[in-house]
Design a protein around this motif. Structure first.
Motif, short mmCIF file in Angstrom:
data_model
loop_
_atom_site.label_atom_id
_atom_site.label_comp_id
_atom_site.label_asym_id
_atom_site.label_seq_id
_atom_site.Cartn_x
_atom_site.Cartn_y
_atom_site.Cartn_z
N GLN A 52 -29.20 -12.21 5.63
CA GLN A 52 -28.14 -11.21 5.79
C GLN A 52 -27.22 -11.57 6.96
OE1 GLN A 52 -30.16 -7.43 6.25
NE2 GLN A 52 -30.51 -7.23 4.06
N THR A 56 -21.93 -7.73 8.48
CA THR A 56 -21.35 -7.17 7.25
C THR A 56 -22.38 -6.79 6.19
OG1 THR A 56 -21.09 -9.35 6.26
CG2 THR A 56 -19.24 -8.51 7.56
N HIS A 57 -23.62 -7.17 6.39
CA HIS A 57 -24.68 -6.89 5.41
C HIS A 57 -25.98 -6.79 6.20
CE1 HIS A 57 -27.04 -8.43 1.64
NE2 HIS A 57 -27.58 -7.37 2.19
N THR A 59 -29.77 -4.39 7.00
CA THR A 59 -30.74 -3.34 6.69
C THR A 59 -31.22 -2.79 8.02
OG1 THR A 59 -31.41 -4.42 4.64
CG2 THR A 59 -32.95 -2.82 5.59
N THR A 73 -29.74 0.26 3.79
CA THR A 73 -28.97 -0.98 3.81
C THR A 73 -27.48 -0.70 3.67
OG1 THR A 73 -30.81 -2.24 2.88
CG2 THR A 73 -28.63 -3.20 2.60
N LEU A 75 -23.86 -2.86 2.79
CA LEU A 75 -23.33 -4.12 2.27
C LEU A 75 -21.81 -4.02 2.17
CD1 LEU A 75 -25.66 -3.40 -0.55
CD2 LEU A 75 -25.91 -5.64 0.44
N GLN A 76 -21.11 -4.86 2.90
CA GLN A 76 -19.66 -4.93 2.70
C GLN A 76 -19.42 -5.78 1.47
OE1 GLN A 76 -17.30 -7.09 5.58
NE2 GLN A 76 -15.43 -6.03 4.97
N ARG A 77 -18.49 -5.36 0.64
CA ARG A 77 -18.18 -6.14 -0.56
C ARG A 77 -17.50 -7.44 -0.14
NH1 ARG A 77 -16.79 -1.51 -5.03
NH2 ARG A 77 -18.66 -0.29 -4.61
N GLU A 78 -17.70 -8.48 -0.94
CA GLU A 78 -17.28 -9.82 -0.53
C GLU A 78 -15.96 -10.29 -1.11
OE1 GLU A 78 -20.60 -12.34 -1.37
OE2 GLU A 78 -21.85 -11.39 0.17
N GLY A 86 -17.46 -0.85 1.39
CA GLY A 86 -18.86 -1.20 1.60
C GLY A 86 -19.73 -0.12 1.00
#
Length: 185
Positions: A52, A56-57, A59, A73, A75-78, A86
């Motif tokens: 991770q 940006t990602h 947990t 968790t 998660l920013q979108r890529e 996110g």
């Protein structure tokens, strides 16, 4: 005393155990199933935590007396067109620690850490529409419902609807501001 921090690969075993507990006790709260996740190995979870990007990602875990009792968790979108968004996923607090504010503190932590991401504008999540206590917590943090996905999950022949919720971090520009930015008279 509750300590909340980003998890490291050393936390993998506790994370895996707690995630399985959540999947087993509250299957309607997760898109994954206990049967799917039990197939994983602790080493896979360790590698996932190691891989991770902590900016940006990540947990996060809530610890009580040194024991991991809550997880979640972000998660920013890529993709370039969606990296302004996110998602918060996989939030769970151990059954014996629920209803005492740990989940809310964990959510606050996830949101505050996500706000540090420069190009992030909105945080999205889904929650089973019947989970009124979770929805109240999200609303308390500023999330609003923007849709409802009917029959989103099917578990043992029963369907669950999911509320789609969003937290806007940056206000939408007005049409005049957009025109000025584009130098349109």
């Amino acid at each position: 005393m509750i300590e909340i921090r980003k998890l490291t690969p050393e936390d993998a075993e506790g994370y895996f155990r707690l995630r399985l507990e959540g999947l087993e006790n509250f299957p309607e709260a997760f898109a994954s199933s206990y049967e799917e996740e039990i197939e994983r190995q602790a080493e896979q979870v360790t590698e996932r935590l190691r891989g991770q990007n902590p900016d940006t990602h990540f947990t996060a875990g809530a610890f009580y007396g040194g024991k991991l009792v809550g997880i979640g968790t972000f998660l920013q979108r890529e993709k370039n067109k969606t990296k302004h968004k996110g998602d918060i996923v996989g939030v769970y607090v151990a059954k014996h620690f629920q209803r005492n504010g740990i989940g809310f503190k964990l959510l606050q932590y996830l949101v505050e850490e996500a706000k540090k991401i420069e190009d992030l504008e909105q945080i999205l999540l889904t929650v089973v529409s019947e989970n009124s206590s979770a929805i109240r917590s999200y609303e308390k943090l500023g999330f609003v419902e923007y849709g409802l996905e009917r029959r989103s999950l099917k578990i043992y022949g029963y369907y669950y609807d999911e509320s789609l919720m969003m937290l806007m971090l940056k206000k939408e520009p007005k049409i005049d501001e957009m025109n000025d930015a584009l130098d349109i008279p």
